[in-house]
Design an enzyme around this catalytic site. Structure first.
Site, PDB file in Angstrom:
ATOM      1  N   SER A 149      67.254 -80.450-114.787  1.00 18.44           N
ATOM      2  CA  SER A 149      66.985 -80.755-113.381  1.00 18.44           C
ATOM      3  C   SER A 149      65.764 -79.953-112.969  1.00 18.44           C
ATOM      4  O   SER A 149      65.397 -78.971-113.630  1.00 18.44           O
ATOM      5  CB  SER A 149      68.193 -80.419-112.496  1.00 18.44           C
ATOM      6  OG  SER A 149      68.579 -79.061-112.651  1.00 18.44           O
TER       7      SER A 149
ATOM      8  N   GLU B 262      63.279 -78.372-109.615  1.00 15.86           N
ATOM      9  CA  GLU B 262      63.159 -78.019-108.205  1.00 15.86           C
ATOM     10  C   GLU B 262      61.726 -78.188-107.726  1.00 15.86           C
ATOM     11  O   GLU B 262      60.781 -77.767-108.396  1.00 15.86           O
ATOM     12  CB  GLU B 262      63.583 -76.567-107.993  1.00 15.86           C
ATOM     13  CG  GLU B 262      63.448 -76.113-106.531  1.00 15.86           C
ATOM     14  CD  GLU B 262      63.745 -74.639-106.364  1.00 15.86           C
ATOM     15  OE1 GLU B 262      64.933 -74.273-106.465  1.00 15.86           O
ATOM     16  OE2 GLU B 262      62.784 -73.856-106.153  1.00 15.86           O
TER      17      GLU B 262
ATOM     18  N   ASP C  75      66.373 -67.489 -96.544  1.00 14.49           N
ATOM     19  CA  ASP C  75      65.564 -66.319 -96.222  1.00 14.49           C
ATOM     20  C   ASP C  75      65.164 -66.347 -94.757  1.00 14.49           C
ATOM     21  O   ASP C  75      64.894 -67.413 -94.190  1.00 14.49           O
ATOM     22  CB  ASP C  75      64.299 -66.289 -97.077  1.00 14.49           C
ATOM     23  CG  ASP C  75      64.615 -66.199 -98.563  1.00 14.49           C
ATOM     24  OD1 ASP C  75      65.560 -65.458 -98.905  1.00 14.49           O
ATOM     25  OD2 ASP C  75      63.931 -66.865 -99.359  1.00 14.49           O
TER      26      ASP C  75
ATOM     27  N   PHE D  99      57.318 -63.206-107.088  1.00 12.06           N
ATOM     28  CA  PHE D  99      58.595 -63.924-107.081  1.00 12.06           C
ATOM     29  C   PHE D  99      59.733 -63.014-107.537  1.00 12.06           C
ATOM     30  O   PHE D  99      60.811 -62.991-106.947  1.00 12.06           O
ATOM     31  CB  PHE D  99      58.529 -65.143-108.008  1.00 12.06           C
ATOM     32  CG  PHE D  99      57.658 -66.267-107.518  1.00 12.06           C
ATOM     33  CD1 PHE D  99      57.316 -66.380-106.185  1.00 12.06           C
ATOM     34  CD2 PHE D  99      57.179 -67.226-108.400  1.00 12.06           C
ATOM     35  CE1 PHE D  99      56.511 -67.417-105.734  1.00 12.06           C
ATOM     36  CE2 PHE D  99      56.383 -68.270-107.965  1.00 12.06           C
ATOM     37  CZ  PHE D  99      56.041 -68.367-106.627  1.00 12.06           C
TER      38      PHE D  99
ATOM     39  N   HIS E 120      67.792 -75.758-115.343  1.00 12.39           N
ATOM     40  CA  HIS E 120      67.165 -76.103-114.067  1.00 12.39           C
ATOM     41  C   HIS E 120      65.816 -75.401-113.990  1.00 12.39           C
ATOM     42  O   HIS E 120      65.744 -74.164-114.045  1.00 12.39           O
ATOM     43  CB  HIS E 120      68.057 -75.643-112.908  1.00 12.39           C
ATOM     44  CG  HIS E 120      67.526 -75.985-111.552  1.00 12.39           C
ATOM     45  ND1 HIS E 120      67.590 -77.265-111.035  1.00 12.39           N
ATOM     46  CD2 HIS E 120      66.935 -75.219-110.595  1.00 12.39           C
ATOM     47  CE1 HIS E 120      67.063 -77.268-109.824  1.00 12.39           C
ATOM     48  NE2 HIS E 120      66.651 -76.041-109.533  1.00 12.39           N
TER      49      HIS E 120
END
Length: 278
Positions: A8, A10, A101, A208, A258
């Site tokens: 998958s 994102e 967030d 990140f 993912h």
């Protein structure tokens, strides 16, 4: 590759015509790997709410399984209920439910302090209509007071009605395996899908990692820094590192992988081609 693995991907919602076209091209390229779904993020404080919805509906119209992120930290119950109704009306049956967030310099303004409260509300409003994914942190959430509390917070989300989870990215496979052992001890029994971050450049990756509590191992950081401005060589090395990580995870029968795409397909395509050729 002996075992067939599913994927998958994102995306984040684009905000320019060029970004919209690029993301459409990215989706088409990644569709060659027959993804389980494409997920779409929900910006800090719900800042991309409308663009998330638009991107999800566009993906759905193209015939792909579209999975919106939904965030509670700056949302009211009425706002979440409206979103849930919109997704039901458009036959969207899969969500990623997150605390979310807070925008920098802002205070939380919503009615959901924790992700488990959001999961509970979704179940209260829609019963079992949605398959709900939540986040998991193999190296622990950066705000967690302790490892034990972080595992309990994850269990709270599962007990509230989450069906499965996607992890934050990591580069040490042992972190994932040990996290799975801790979940087993805590009687957490849902699929936990490893989240995989391709390596594009060291500064971006370090930012990140700092934000989400992921560790860049010293050996990897030093190696990446040694490439300086030679991005092609850095990315080529990164493809090898992430391919090896994925192969290790697949060898331990993870349910799927993912990928955090950053709306790009090239490096991820190379990684998947690598792991499918072994």
């Amino acid at each position: 590759m002996a075992k067939k693995i599913s994927y998958s991907f994102e995306f984040f919602p684009p905000n320019t015509p060029e970004g919209i076209k690029n993301l459409k091209d990215t989706r088409q390229q990644l569709s060659a790997f027959k993804p389980e779904f494409y997920s779409v993020t929900f910006g800090a404080g719900g800042s991309t709410r409308d663009r998330t919805l638009e991107t999800v509906l566009e993906i759905k119209q193209e015939g792909f399984n579209a999975v919106p992120h939904i965030s509670g930290i700056s949302s009211t119950k009425a706002e979440i209920k409206t979103l849930l109704n919109l997704y039901q009306q458009n036959n969207i049956k899969h969500l990623v439910a997150l605390r979310g967030d807070v925008p920098q310099g802002a205070l939380p303004s919503g009615e959901f302090k924790h992700a488990n409260e959001l999961v509970s509300f979704i179940r209260q409003e829609t019963n079992d209509y949605f398959h709900i994914e939540v986040a998991a942190y193999p190296e622990y959430h950066p705000e967690a007071p302790s490892a034990q509390i972080d595992i309990q917070n994850f269990k709270n989300k599962v007990d509230a009605g989450a069906n499965s989870a996607i992890t934050q990215f990591f580069f040490n496979a042992d972190a994932y395996f040990r996290f799975m052992d801790e979940c087993l001890i805590a009687d957490i029994d849902v699929p936990i899908i490893p989240g995989v971050m391709p390596i594009y450049n060291i500064n971006q990756l370090a930012r990140f990692a700092s934000n989400c509590g992921a560790e860049i191992p010293r050996w990897l950081r030093i190696k990446l820094e040694s490439y300086g401005d030679d991005l092609p060589s850095l990315r080529s090395y990164g493809v090898d590192v992430i391919s090896e990580l994925c192969e290790t995870l697949i060898g331990w029968d993870v349910p799927s992988l993912h990928f955090y795409t950053l709306n790009q397909a090239g490096i991820i395509s190379r990684i998947i081609q690598n792991i499918e050729s072994t």
